[in-house]
Motif scaffolding. Structure first.
Motif, PDB file in Angstrom:
ATOM      1  N   LEU A  13     -11.428  85.412 -35.804  1.00 37.41           N
ATOM      2  CA  LEU A  13     -12.549  84.687 -35.206  1.00 37.41           C
ATOM      3  C   LEU A  13     -12.106  83.790 -34.055  1.00 37.41           C
ATOM      4  CD1 LEU A  13     -14.551  83.840 -38.432  1.00 37.41           C
ATOM      5  CD2 LEU A  13     -15.091  85.555 -36.703  1.00 37.41           C
ATOM      6  N   THR A  14     -10.946  83.151 -34.163  1.00 40.00           N
ATOM      7  CA  THR A  14     -10.486  82.306 -33.069  1.00 40.00           C
ATOM      8  C   THR A  14     -10.089  83.139 -31.853  1.00 40.00           C
ATOM      9  OG1 THR A  14      -8.259  82.199 -34.013  1.00 40.00           O
ATOM     10  CG2 THR A  14      -9.750  80.367 -34.485  1.00 40.00           C
ATOM     11  N   GLN A  15      -9.565  84.337 -32.072  1.00 36.26           N
ATOM     12  CA  GLN A  15      -9.244  85.204 -30.937  1.00 36.26           C
ATOM     13  C   GLN A  15     -10.519  85.662 -30.234  1.00 36.26           C
ATOM     14  OE1 GLN A  15      -6.349  85.726 -29.506  1.00 36.26           O
ATOM     15  NE2 GLN A  15      -5.361  84.488 -31.062  1.00 36.26           N
ATOM     16  N   MET A  16     -11.577  85.930 -31.003  1.00 32.21           N
ATOM     17  CA  MET A  16     -12.845  86.308 -30.383  1.00 32.21           C
ATOM     18  C   MET A  16     -13.423  85.147 -29.578  1.00 32.21           C
ATOM     19  SD  MET A  16     -14.739  88.815 -33.164  1.00 32.21           S
ATOM     20  CE  MET A  16     -15.368  87.468 -34.064  1.00 32.21           C
ATOM     21  N   VAL A  17     -13.407  83.953 -30.139  1.00 30.55           N
ATOM     22  CA  VAL A  17     -13.901  82.775 -29.418  1.00 30.55           C
ATOM     23  C   VAL A  17     -13.045  82.518 -28.187  1.00 30.55           C
ATOM     24  CG1 VAL A  17     -14.172  80.270 -29.573  1.00 30.55           C
ATOM     25  CG2 VAL A  17     -14.971  81.724 -31.432  1.00 30.55           C
ATOM     26  N   ASN A  18     -11.744  82.656 -28.320  1.00 34.33           N
ATOM     27  CA  ASN A  18     -10.831  82.476 -27.195  1.00 34.33           C
ATOM     28  C   ASN A  18     -11.152  83.461 -26.070  1.00 34.33           C
ATOM     29  OD1 ASN A  18      -8.677  81.537 -25.701  1.00 34.33           O
ATOM     30  ND2 ASN A  18      -7.161  82.714 -26.825  1.00 34.33           N
ATOM     31  N   LEU A  30      -5.427  85.787 -20.416  1.00 31.10           N
ATOM     32  CA  LEU A  30      -5.768  85.363 -21.779  1.00 31.10           C
ATOM     33  C   LEU A  30      -4.549  84.737 -22.443  1.00 31.10           C
ATOM     34  CD1 LEU A  30      -7.968  85.411 -23.981  1.00 31.10           C
ATOM     35  CD2 LEU A  30      -7.036  87.589 -24.723  1.00 31.10           C
ATOM     36  N   ASN A  31      -4.715  83.525 -22.945  1.00 31.79           N
ATOM     37  CA  ASN A  31      -3.638  82.823 -23.639  1.00 31.79           C
ATOM     38  C   ASN A  31      -3.804  83.049 -25.141  1.00 31.79           C
ATOM     39  OD1 ASN A  31      -1.596  81.192 -24.474  1.00 31.79           O
ATOM     40  ND2 ASN A  31      -2.411  79.312 -23.580  1.00 31.79           N
ATOM     41  N   VAL A  32      -3.026  83.965 -25.699  1.00 30.65           N
ATOM     42  CA  VAL A  32      -3.134  84.328 -27.111  1.00 30.65           C
ATOM     43  C   VAL A  32      -2.617  83.210 -28.009  1.00 30.65           C
ATOM     44  CG1 VAL A  32      -2.418  86.033 -28.840  1.00 30.65           C
ATOM     45  CG2 VAL A  32      -2.930  86.764 -26.524  1.00 30.65           C
ATOM     46  N   LEU A  37      -2.589  79.139 -32.549  1.00 31.67           N
ATOM     47  CA  LEU A  37      -2.442  77.743 -32.958  1.00 31.67           C
ATOM     48  C   LEU A  37      -3.715  77.236 -33.627  1.00 31.67           C
ATOM     49  CD1 LEU A  37      -0.758  75.135 -32.956  1.00 31.67           C
ATOM     50  CD2 LEU A  37      -1.777  74.626 -30.730  1.00 31.67           C
ATOM     51  N   LEU A  38      -4.864  77.559 -33.067  1.00 29.26           N
ATOM     52  CA  LEU A  38      -6.129  77.142 -33.664  1.00 29.26           C
ATOM     53  C   LEU A  38      -6.341  77.801 -35.027  1.00 29.26           C
ATOM     54  CD1 LEU A  38      -8.605  75.407 -33.240  1.00 29.26           C
ATOM     55  CD2 LEU A  38      -9.679  77.336 -32.090  1.00 29.26           C
TER      56      LEU A  38
END
Length: 64
Positions: A13-18, A30-32, A37-38
């Motif tokens: 979910l954080t990767q999708m929001v990112n 894109l900063n993975v 970290l989140l």
């Protein structure tokens, strides 16, 4: 197993929001690592809340 699943969903979910926020900001690189970290922070928060909630429920059960 539930901790692995919690981290997996937090990571996903954080990767999708990112990705979405990066796209809205202009679509630069894109900063993975910020998503990772989140996800770790969210997972640790869930684990800590789980421990805190369990201790309170055991104390209530012991009183009865």
């Amino acid at each position: 197993m539930r901790y692995i699943v919690t981290f997996f969903w937090a990571f996903l979910l954080t990767q999708m929001v990112n990705f979405i926020l990066n796209s809205l900001a202009g679509g630069g690189p894109l900063n993975v690592y910020s998503g990772i970290l989140l996800a770790v922070i969210i997972s640790l928060t869930v684990f800590i809340l789980d421990v805190i909630m369990k201790d309170d429920s055991k104390a209530v059960q012991d009183e009865h």
